[in-house]
Design an enzyme around this catalytic site. Structure first.
Site, PDB file in Angstrom:
ATOM      1  N   HIS A  96      12.903  21.852 -29.579  1.00  0.00           N
ATOM      2  CA  HIS A  96      12.356  22.031 -28.224  1.00  0.00           C
ATOM      3  C   HIS A  96      12.163  23.508 -27.877  1.00  0.00           C
ATOM      4  O   HIS A  96      11.382  23.848 -26.998  1.00  0.00           O
ATOM      5  CB  HIS A  96      13.268  21.403 -27.177  1.00  0.00           C
ATOM      6  CG  HIS A  96      13.379  19.922 -27.300  1.00  0.00           C
ATOM      7  ND1 HIS A  96      12.309  19.074 -27.152  1.00  0.00           N
ATOM      8  CD2 HIS A  96      14.439  19.128 -27.586  1.00  0.00           C
ATOM      9  CE1 HIS A  96      12.700  17.828 -27.319  1.00  0.00           C
ATOM     10  NE2 HIS A  96      13.984  17.828 -27.592  1.00  0.00           N
ATOM     11  N   HIS A 122      17.162  31.364 -24.674  1.00  0.00           N
ATOM     12  CA  HIS A 122      16.056  30.648 -25.333  1.00  0.00           C
ATOM     13  C   HIS A 122      14.756  30.928 -24.575  1.00  0.00           C
ATOM     14  O   HIS A 122      14.775  31.555 -23.513  1.00  0.00           O
ATOM     15  CB  HIS A 122      16.351  29.150 -25.389  1.00  0.00           C
ATOM     16  CG  HIS A 122      16.454  28.533 -24.030  1.00  0.00           C
ATOM     17  ND1 HIS A 122      17.654  28.338 -23.395  1.00  0.00           N
ATOM     18  CD2 HIS A 122      15.502  28.129 -23.150  1.00  0.00           C
ATOM     19  CE1 HIS A 122      17.446  27.817 -22.196  1.00  0.00           C
ATOM     20  NE2 HIS A 122      16.147  27.684 -22.012  1.00  0.00           N
ATOM     21  N   HIS A 124      10.571  29.747 -23.337  1.00  0.00           N
ATOM     22  CA  HIS A 124       9.545  28.742 -23.028  1.00  0.00           C
ATOM     23  C   HIS A 124       8.201  29.453 -23.134  1.00  0.00           C
ATOM     24  O   HIS A 124       8.051  30.564 -22.636  1.00  0.00           O
ATOM     25  CB  HIS A 124       9.734  28.200 -21.612  1.00  0.00           C
ATOM     26  CG  HIS A 124      11.057  27.519 -21.403  1.00  0.00           C
ATOM     27  ND1 HIS A 124      11.250  26.173 -21.615  1.00  0.00           N
ATOM     28  CD2 HIS A 124      12.263  28.022 -21.027  1.00  0.00           C
ATOM     29  CE1 HIS A 124      12.523  25.869 -21.363  1.00  0.00           C
ATOM     30  NE2 HIS A 124      13.163  26.972 -21.007  1.00  0.00           N
ATOM     31  N   GLU A 134       7.926  28.810 -17.003  1.00  0.00           N
ATOM     32  CA  GLU A 134       8.288  27.609 -16.236  1.00  0.00           C
ATOM     33  C   GLU A 134       8.187  27.867 -14.729  1.00  0.00           C
ATOM     34  O   GLU A 134       7.532  27.137 -14.017  1.00  0.00           O
ATOM     35  CB  GLU A 134       9.698  27.163 -16.623  1.00  0.00           C
ATOM     36  CG  GLU A 134       9.771  26.717 -18.082  1.00  0.00           C
ATOM     37  CD  GLU A 134      10.805  25.639 -18.321  1.00  0.00           C
ATOM     38  OE1 GLU A 134      11.994  25.912 -18.095  1.00  0.00           O
ATOM     39  OE2 GLU A 134      10.412  24.532 -18.733  1.00  0.00           O
ATOM     40  N   HIS A 147      15.298  32.290 -20.752  1.00  0.00           N
ATOM     41  CA  HIS A 147      16.470  31.876 -19.961  1.00  0.00           C
ATOM     42  C   HIS A 147      17.741  32.323 -20.666  1.00  0.00           C
ATOM     43  O   HIS A 147      17.917  32.040 -21.855  1.00  0.00           O
ATOM     44  CB  HIS A 147      16.489  30.350 -19.799  1.00  0.00           C
ATOM     45  CG  HIS A 147      15.372  29.827 -18.941  1.00  0.00           C
ATOM     46  ND1 HIS A 147      14.893  28.545 -19.011  1.00  0.00           N
ATOM     47  CD2 HIS A 147      14.648  30.465 -17.972  1.00  0.00           C
ATOM     48  CE1 HIS A 147      13.913  28.397 -18.120  1.00  0.00           C
ATOM     49  NE2 HIS A 147      13.743  29.548 -17.496  1.00  0.00           N
ATOM     50  N   THR A 227      15.993  22.538 -16.895  1.00  0.00           N
ATOM     51  CA  THR A 227      14.568  22.188 -16.943  1.00  0.00           C
ATOM     52  C   THR A 227      14.263  21.230 -18.094  1.00  0.00           C
ATOM     53  O   THR A 227      13.113  21.042 -18.451  1.00  0.00           O
ATOM     54  CB  THR A 227      13.691  23.458 -17.061  1.00  0.00           C
ATOM     55  OG1 THR A 227      13.974  24.097 -18.310  1.00  0.00           O
ATOM     56  CG2 THR A 227      13.948  24.413 -15.912  1.00  0.00           C
TER      57      THR A 227
HETATM   58 ZN   LIG Z   1      15.134  26.938 -20.415  1.00  0.00          ZN
END
Ligand SMILES: [Zn+2]
Length: 365
Positions: A96, A122, A124, A134, A147, A227
């Protein structure tokens, strides 16, 4: 429900819930596969994870004009963020996201009512056709987002803290594209191609402070959720106002280097969620200055994700400042013209008197 979540939580965490994944040493891709069957393509997560339908979900759009200014919000102070090279960090692709484990010797010592310890960071990101942050700011979605996940020290572990109302503190950093590579991110981005799904690679410790924006005292704060499923509403979010620049090459690496199954791991961002009755606080006044500024001089903006000029984000405060500045300028100019006019009239009048006076003197002589 709570008991059930407690039982399944280790499996959920172990299989790639991006905000709270445990360290790779505790991961096992196939454990609990049934329970972590979710994807970014179909974000109707609520049917399997009811909390994802909650009323305090993340991410959100931050409307800077509606944020409540709270200048009492303390600046965030870090401890132990400058890691020694001998400290080995695990970089892993959990299907992910790509995640870097962080030792719990790293902490947020000031900025919250309690101490939070680091767990992991990590990313996004988007795709060729879309940016991938995000949180959005005044409707603008930035290129990518990082994040840094922390858990309250009193709960002793991420798994224990994840379901507690004050359990997690996540720092969000938004990325924009600049002209040059950001060397501070090389430690991570240069290794992305080696992060095969399910595997773990080691990278030497470095100064994690260098990944952060320079203005740590300007941020937005609100209460939200993970999230990713199971969407626990236990996160105190801090979204920094200042973006960090990475190069287009670095962003492309993030978008294309990682695989999940047979496809490229991209577009791993959740859609923004309703704010509902929540309040977003700002640690700074939008009426004095709330520009999103760039950290390094000499970088230009060219990612196309920010519609405003030069990548500087104008808020209501800036607009008002421009209007009042213009009005003030016009008034000052009008006043200056009036003063000059008066001066000239006076001087003409004086000259006029002399003209009248002289002939009178001539007449006398
Ligand atoms: Zn995150």
């Amino acid at each position: 429900m709570r008991r059930l979540l407690f039982l399944i939580l280790p499996q959920l965490l172990a299989t790639g819930t991006c905000d709270t994944s445990l360290g790779p040493q505790q991961e096992g891709k196939h454990e609990g596969e049934m329970l972590s069957h979710w994807s970014y393509e179909d974000q109707n997560w609520g049917k399997d994870y009811p909390l994802c339908n909650g009323n305090a979900q993340s991410p959100i759009n931050i409307d800077t004009g509606k944020a409540t200014v709270d200048k009492e919000l303390p600046s965030i102070t870090f401890e132990g963020y400058n890691l020694k090279e001998t400290e080995q960090l695990d970089l892993s692709n959990n299907g992910h996201t790509v995640q870097l484990s962080l030792p719990d010797s790293m902490s947020i010592s000031r900025g919250f009512k309690q101490k939070y310890l680091a767990s992991q960071l990590h990313f996004h990101w988007g795709s060729d056709t879309s940016p991938g942050a995000e949180h959005t700011v005044d409707g603008t979605q930035y290129a990518a987002e990082m994040h840094i996940v922390h858990f309250a020290a009193k709960y002793e572990s991420l798994a224990n803290a994840a379901q507690e109302a004050d359990g997690l503190a996540v720092l969000a950093i938004l990325f924009q594209v600049g002209a040059q590579d950001n060397k501070n991110y090389k430690h991570i981005f240069d290794k992305l191609q080696d992060a095969v799904e399910g595997a773990t690679i080691k990278i030497p410790g470095f100064d994690i402070n260098t990944l952060l924006p320079s203005q740590l005292y300007r941020f937005f704060r609100y209460n939200g959720s993970l999230t990713t499923p199971p969407c626990f509403q236990t996160v105190t979010w801090t979204v920094f106002n200042e973006t960090v620049l990475i190069s287009q090459v670095q962003l492309d690496k993030l978008k294309t280097s990682l695989k999940t199954g047979h496809r490229t791991l991209d577009s791993n961002f959740r859609q923004v969620q309703p704010l509902n009755r929540r309040i977003v606080f700002a640690s700074f006044s939008s009426l004095t200055s709330s520009r999103r500024i760039v950290p390094k001089a000499g970088f230009s903006e060219s990612d196309g994700t920010d519609n405003s000029a030069n990548g500087i984000h104008f808020t209501l405060g800036d607009t008002l400042a421009v209007i009042f500045g213009t009005l003030f300028g016009c008034t000052a100019l009008a006043f200056a013209i009036y003063v000059l006019k008066q001066k000239r009239q006076r001087s003409n009048a004086e000259r006029g008197q002399k003209v009248i006076y002289k002939p009178a003197a001539t007449m006398e002589s």
